[in-house]
Design a protein around this motif. Structure first.
Motif, PDB file in Angstrom:
ATOM      1  N   HIS A 250       7.987   9.862   6.578  1.00 18.72           N
ATOM      2  CA  HIS A 250       9.372   9.414   6.459  1.00 18.72           C
ATOM      3  C   HIS A 250       9.778   9.274   4.987  1.00 18.72           C
ATOM      4  O   HIS A 250      10.905   9.635   4.610  1.00 18.72           O
ATOM      5  N   CYS A 251       8.860   8.789   4.173  1.00 17.64           N
ATOM      6  CA  CYS A 251       9.147   8.674   2.741  1.00 17.64           C
ATOM      7  C   CYS A 251       9.190  10.045   2.076  1.00 17.64           C
ATOM      8  O   CYS A 251      10.013  10.294   1.186  1.00 17.64           O
ATOM      9  N   LEU A 252       8.300  10.929   2.499  1.00 14.93           N
ATOM     10  CA  LEU A 252       8.315  12.286   1.944  1.00 14.93           C
ATOM     11  C   LEU A 252       9.622  12.996   2.267  1.00 14.93           C
ATOM     12  O   LEU A 252      10.195  13.701   1.426  1.00 14.93           O
ATOM     13  N   LYS A 253      10.122  12.798   3.476  1.00 12.29           N
ATOM     14  CA  LYS A 253      11.389  13.408   3.870  1.00 12.29           C
ATOM     15  C   LYS A 253      12.539  12.835   3.046  1.00 12.29           C
ATOM     16  O   LYS A 253      13.415  13.585   2.578  1.00 12.29           O
ATOM     17  N   LYS A 254      12.525  11.532   2.837  1.00  6.57           N
ATOM     18  CA  LYS A 254      13.585  10.904   2.058  1.00  6.57           C
ATOM     19  C   LYS A 254      13.514  11.355   0.604  1.00  6.57           C
ATOM     20  O   LYS A 254      14.550  11.610  -0.034  1.00  6.57           O
ATOM     21  N   ALA A 255      12.292  11.474   0.067  1.00  7.56           N
ATOM     22  CA  ALA A 255      12.130  11.934  -1.313  1.00  7.56           C
ATOM     23  C   ALA A 255      12.650  13.356  -1.484  1.00  7.56           C
ATOM     24  O   ALA A 255      13.323  13.679  -2.472  1.00  7.56           O
ATOM     25  N   ASP A 261       9.991  15.116  -6.582  1.00  7.60           N
ATOM     26  CA  ASP A 261       8.818  15.967  -6.385  1.00  7.60           C
ATOM     27  C   ASP A 261       7.616  15.095  -6.012  1.00  7.60           C
ATOM     28  O   ASP A 261       7.039  14.411  -6.875  1.00  7.60           O
ATOM     29  N   ALA A 262       7.232  15.117  -4.741  1.00 10.92           N
ATOM     30  CA  ALA A 262       6.123  14.278  -4.276  1.00 10.92           C
ATOM     31  C   ALA A 262       4.794  14.720  -4.892  1.00 10.92           C
ATOM     32  O   ALA A 262       3.931  13.887  -5.177  1.00 10.92           O
ATOM     33  N   GLY A 263       4.623  16.022  -5.106  1.00  8.76           N
ATOM     34  CA  GLY A 263       3.386  16.508  -5.720  1.00  8.76           C
ATOM     35  C   GLY A 263       3.218  15.963  -7.128  1.00  8.76           C
ATOM     36  O   GLY A 263       2.133  15.511  -7.513  1.00  8.76           O
ATOM     37  N   ARG A 264       4.287  15.992  -7.902  1.00 14.57           N
ATOM     38  CA  ARG A 264       4.236  15.433  -9.257  1.00 14.57           C
ATOM     39  C   ARG A 264       4.015  13.924  -9.211  1.00 14.57           C
ATOM     40  O   ARG A 264       3.315  13.374 -10.054  1.00 14.57           O
ATOM     41  N   ALA A 265       4.611  13.252  -8.249  1.00 14.77           N
ATOM     42  CA  ALA A 265       4.403  11.808  -8.121  1.00 14.77           C
ATOM     43  C   ALA A 265       2.931  11.502  -7.862  1.00 14.77           C
ATOM     44  O   ALA A 265       2.361  10.585  -8.466  1.00 14.77           O
ATOM     45  N   GLU A 302       8.395  10.869 -12.281  1.00 13.94           N
ATOM     46  CA  GLU A 302       8.347  10.727 -10.820  1.00 13.94           C
ATOM     47  C   GLU A 302       7.737   9.392 -10.402  1.00 13.94           C
ATOM     48  O   GLU A 302       7.996   8.909  -9.287  1.00 13.94           O
ATOM     49  N   LEU A 303       6.913   8.785 -11.277  1.00 15.68           N
ATOM     50  CA  LEU A 303       6.387   7.456 -10.960  1.00 15.68           C
ATOM     51  C   LEU A 303       7.517   6.439 -10.809  1.00 15.68           C
ATOM     52  O   LEU A 303       7.547   5.655  -9.854  1.00 15.68           O
ATOM     53  N   LEU A 304       8.440   6.449 -11.753  1.00 20.50           N
ATOM     54  CA  LEU A 304       9.585   5.552 -11.665  1.00 20.50           C
ATOM     55  C   LEU A 304      10.501   5.940 -10.510  1.00 20.50           C
ATOM     56  O   LEU A 304      11.084   5.062  -9.848  1.00 20.50           O
ATOM     57  N   GLN A 305      10.632   7.221 -10.258  1.00 23.47           N
ATOM     58  CA  GLN A 305      11.448   7.654  -9.130  1.00 23.47           C
ATOM     59  C   GLN A 305      10.859   7.159  -7.817  1.00 23.47           C
ATOM     60  O   GLN A 305      11.588   6.742  -6.916  1.00 23.47           O
ATOM     61  N   TRP A 306       9.538   7.199  -7.726  1.00 23.06           N
ATOM     62  CA  TRP A 306       8.889   6.742  -6.488  1.00 23.06           C
ATOM     63  C   TRP A 306       9.020   5.230  -6.337  1.00 23.06           C
ATOM     64  O   TRP A 306       9.209   4.730  -5.226  1.00 23.06           O
ATOM     65  N   GLU A 307       8.945   4.520  -7.440  1.00 26.45           N
ATOM     66  CA  GLU A 307       9.157   3.076  -7.399  1.00 26.45           C
ATOM     67  C   GLU A 307      10.583   2.766  -6.960  1.00 26.45           C
ATOM     68  O   GLU A 307      10.821   1.878  -6.126  1.00 26.45           O
ATOM     69  N   SER A 308      11.539   3.484  -7.524  1.00 27.33           N
ATOM     70  CA  SER A 308      12.941   3.276  -7.169  1.00 27.33           C
ATOM     71  C   SER A 308      13.193   3.612  -5.701  1.00 27.33           C
ATOM     72  O   SER A 308      13.952   2.916  -5.010  1.00 27.33           O
ATOM     73  N   LEU A 309      12.546   4.665  -5.215  1.00 34.50           N
ATOM     74  CA  LEU A 309      12.668   5.032  -3.803  1.00 34.50           C
ATOM     75  C   LEU A 309      12.206   3.885  -2.914  1.00 34.50           C
ATOM     76  O   LEU A 309      12.868   3.532  -1.923  1.00 34.50           O
ATOM     77  N   TRP A 310      11.090   3.263  -3.273  1.00 37.21           N
ATOM     78  CA  TRP A 310      10.552   2.156  -2.480  1.00 37.21           C
ATOM     79  C   TRP A 310      11.511   0.963  -2.511  1.00 37.21           C
ATOM     80  O   TRP A 310      11.827   0.372  -1.473  1.00 37.21           O
TER      81      TRP A 310
END
Length: 505
Positions: A250-255, A261-265, A302-310
């Motif tokens: 679900h998070c991968l779909k939202k990203a 880029d989940a791979g870069r994250a 992408e680390l900050l993007q993933w944090e922001s996504l959460w």
């Protein structure tokens, strides 16, 4: 004048009869020999506050509500502490909130699940209903008693920090960057998982329609994958940096929808894991800890993007929960508990936006546990002092955090055993109110009584001064934590003393 300028200018019977008798009066905390926290500037009690009816809340678990004489319990809470509102742990898989021993404990719903409200889940009645106190519906029992005595009853819906032993829960948990389920702190159920969203919203609707609870408080003591991997929370120094979340479907779909880029994250998380491990092993980077950390963020935004996504997913989860409650009864208040970590971590503090939160809240409860704050702050310094801020001596890290947060507390070698002053409570209540601004959402200060391992000693006077600091700085309520069953009757008496002196009894 601002609130801060004004402050500077002016500045049992029951489960244990209460708990002490059932434990043989052996409820002295381990830290009883430590000094009580400094009181800070004395609240101006000579001039009574403008009259209002405060919320005086108590967090309470299933054991007393299932087993005690509730008439006697409520009378005692009111007489001794001026309590008028219960915040009930009605659902949970963490034994300490009941309280019971964790071994052999299963938990779940201590009320009766009405399954028509859980159509968006895969849970069965047996999955949900707690086997402990199976012959008692604690919400039905509690609501009858609180209505009789003029108390309010709020359901405290909390994300558990331990894994549920119920197999059906396994599909709700977060997935880390290595593809592993993370069910316990710092992981937990995923805010983007439709089963978890359906469960939580169904639980709220069930409690409102089936029991007519007076309100809700949502509690989430977690943070995003990057800050979790960093161990950036109190007592986070021994955490596993490989558990950054969430990479579920679900998070991968939202990203993907947000072009993240989940791979870069995942690559960034692998680099961050190595950085944290090396720091804890005292392998200092050539350019120092903070420079190397910031360089990592530049290389992997992408680390900050993933944090922001959460963070944004959690915010949406809270908004949707409130909207479900309001769709049933627009007058039912929904408020949010804010983790104590906001008082220690500048990273988590940045993620808590009171201005935005106030748009979807009927009250906000910032955790302001001043007695336990000293020990928790030093544990946070110990954690980040080996990694992100590893270039700076720990006493100086503490002073840097004080400067960031505008705190005036004791130095590193003293604050753990002494706790924070009541000035900390006043400053944080004011900051919350200032951030809330025109929304004018009330603040209910979360205050601590007899939390184990706090470092400093609780006394009736320390409790009294905490309550006075909260109300004198603009709070419209106080909520006592962590759990009624931990509290000594004498210390709870400090609440009544403060209310009497403030003219709020």
């Amino acid at each position: 004048m601002t609130r801060r300028e004004m402050l500077k200018a002016t500045a049992a019977a029951g489960v244990t009869a209460f708990v002490g008798q059932t434990r043989g009066q052996d409820s002295t905390p381990a830290s009883a020999g430590a000094a009580a926290p400094a009181a800070g500037p004395a609240p101006a009690a000579s001039k009574p506050l403008e009259k209002f009816t405060p919320v005086v809340g108590m967090q309470i678990g299933a054991l007393p509500l299932a087993k005690e004489d509730l008439d006697r319990l409520l009378e005692t809470l009111r007489e001794r502490g001026g309590i008028n509102t219960l915040f009930v742990f009605a659902y949970g898989h963490v034994a300490r909130w009941v309280p019971m021993a964790q071994q052999g404990f299963r938990g779940g719903n201590f009320a009766i699940p009405h399954m028509q409200y859980y159509k968006d889940t895969h849970f069965t009645y047996e999955d949900m209903r707690a086997p402990e106190f199976a012959d008692v519906d604690i919400l039905e029992r509690t609501m009858k008693a609180t209505r009789k005595h003029g108390f309010k009853t709020y359901a405290l819906i909390e994300e558990a920090d331990k894994e549920a032993v119920v197999p059906a829960w396994q599909e709700l948990y977060e997935i880390d960057s290595h593809g592993r389920k993370q069910a316990a702190q710092p992981g937990g159920p995923c805010s983007n998982n439709p089963l978890y969203r359906g469960f939580t919203q169904g639980l709220a609707e069930d409690y409102l329609r089936s029991y007519g609870v007076d309100g809700f408080m949502w509690s989430s003591e977690r943070q995003g994958g990057m800050t979790s991997a960093m161990g950036a929370w109190h007592h986070g120094g021994g955490s596993d940096p490989t558990k950054g979340t969430c990479f579920c479907e679900h998070c991968l779909k939202k990203a993907a929808a947000l072009n993240i880029d989940a791979g870069r994250a995942k690559e960034g998380f692998a680099k961050l894991e190595r950085f944290i491990r090396d720091g804890r092993a005292r392998q200092r980077p050539r350019d120092g800890y903070f420079v190397s950390f910031f360089r990592l963020l530049l290389a992997y935004p992408e680390l900050l993007q993933w944090e922001s996504l959460w963070v944004n997913s959690r915010t949406q989860f809270m908004t949707d929960l409130r909207n479900r409650v309001k769709s049933v009864n627009p007058d039912t208040p929904v408020g949010f508990h804010v983790w104590h970590n906001a008082s220690f971590s500048p990273f988590y503090r940045a993620e808590i936006d009171f201005t935005g939160m106030a748009k979807n809240a009927d009250f906000i409860k910032p955790v302001l546990y001043n007695v336990s704050a000293g020990e928790r702050m030093t544990s946070f310094v110990n954690s980040v002092g080996r990694t992100i801020f590893g270039d700076i001596p720990q006493p100086e890290i503490l002073q840097m955090l004080y400067a960031m947060f505008d705190y005036k507390e004791l130095p590193f070698e003293k604050v753990g055993a002494a706790g924070f002053s009541t000035d900390y409570i006043a400053r944080e209540v004011q900051r919350t109110l200032d951030d809330i601004g025109p929304a004018k959402v009330p603040v209910y200060a979360g205050l601590d009584i007899d939390i184990p391992g706090a470092g400093a000693k609780y006394t009736p006077e320390s409790v009294k001064q905490s309550v006075m600091a909260a109300f004198n700085s603009g709070a419209r309520g106080v909520i006592f934590a962590r759990n009624y069953a931990e509290m000594k009757p004498a210390n709870l008496g400090g609440v009544r003393a403060a209310l009497d002196e403030l003219g709020l009894s």
